[in-house]
Design an enzyme around this catalytic site. Sequence first.
Site, PDB file in Angstrom:
ATOM      1  N   LYS A  95      29.324  -0.766 -13.186  1.00 25.77           N
ATOM      2  CA  LYS A  95      28.486   0.132 -12.393  1.00 25.77           C
ATOM      3  C   LYS A  95      27.119   0.286 -13.047  1.00 25.77           C
ATOM      4  O   LYS A  95      27.021   0.429 -14.268  1.00 25.77           O
ATOM      5  CB  LYS A  95      29.181   1.493 -12.272  1.00 25.77           C
ATOM      6  CG  LYS A  95      28.440   2.507 -11.420  1.00 25.77           C
ATOM      7  CD  LYS A  95      29.253   3.784 -11.315  1.00 25.77           C
ATOM      8  CE  LYS A  95      28.569   4.824 -10.449  1.00 25.77           C
ATOM      9  NZ  LYS A  95      29.398   6.034 -10.270  1.00 25.77           N
ATOM     10  N   SER A 135      30.502   7.589  -5.731  1.00 24.69           N
ATOM     11  CA  SER A 135      29.240   6.886  -5.941  1.00 24.69           C
ATOM     12  C   SER A 135      29.425   5.430  -6.363  1.00 24.69           C
ATOM     13  O   SER A 135      28.496   4.628  -6.275  1.00 24.69           O
ATOM     14  CB  SER A 135      28.399   7.617  -7.006  1.00 24.69           C
ATOM     15  OG  SER A 135      29.034   7.622  -8.265  1.00 24.69           O
ATOM     16  N   SER A 179      33.902  10.001  -7.787  1.00 22.77           N
ATOM     17  CA  SER A 179      33.045   8.822  -7.648  1.00 22.77           C
ATOM     18  C   SER A 179      33.777   7.497  -7.797  1.00 22.77           C
ATOM     19  O   SER A 179      33.288   6.466  -7.335  1.00 22.77           O
ATOM     20  CB  SER A 179      31.903   8.875  -8.673  1.00 22.77           C
ATOM     21  OG  SER A 179      30.968   9.867  -8.323  1.00 22.77           O
TER      22      SER A 179
END
Length: 215
Positions: free
Chosen positions: A74, A148, A172
């Site tokens: 990420k 996210s 997330s």
Amino acid sequence: MGPSVAEILDWHAGGSGSPTRTAARVADSIASRGDDGTWLSVVPRDQLLAAAEDIERRPGARALPLYGVPFGVKDSIDVEGVPTTLSCPDYSYIASSTAPTVGRLLDAGALYVGKTNLDQFATGLNGTRTPYTVPRSVYGGDMISGGSSSGSALAVALGQVPFAVATDTAGSGRVPAALNGVVGFKPSRGLISTVGLVPACRSLDCISVMAGCID
């Protein structure tokens, strides 16, 4: 969904596959989809193959627990020499060191593929708040990817990598995993180092893992 970590390790150990062949498959898979919002940056194909060859030449390579297994990170987590953007170009900086979590994966023989998309600054759960291409659920249409850690979930769900490093502060990691049919695991806070992670909420942040199956 693509092959699991265990399947890739079996191929590499048995000789029916190799880290370089796996790297080529990953590069081809990503290139075939173009810019679909999954990745914000990827290791160029020739460099990815060279990195896979380096793993193959490492002493005792075949005994490494993640020998040649590709993974994504990420883009709120640092990898040395690679931009960390948090999906905000004006915030972007070049990381001077690699987060310990990613470093441990590299030491275990895993193959870094690139940085995955996210809700900007990792502060949303729909996955669409990005100035880059908006990622969509693998189930198609206008369905949201969830966030996210949208790109991490998609990279796994699309079969491009068998696992990806994500984060989970308030869902997330688990939300995009659920919305794309993969596993999102949030460990206990403090179990995995958050050094090298740009915080969303420092007291609650967790490095999490996306994968196609529990094993």
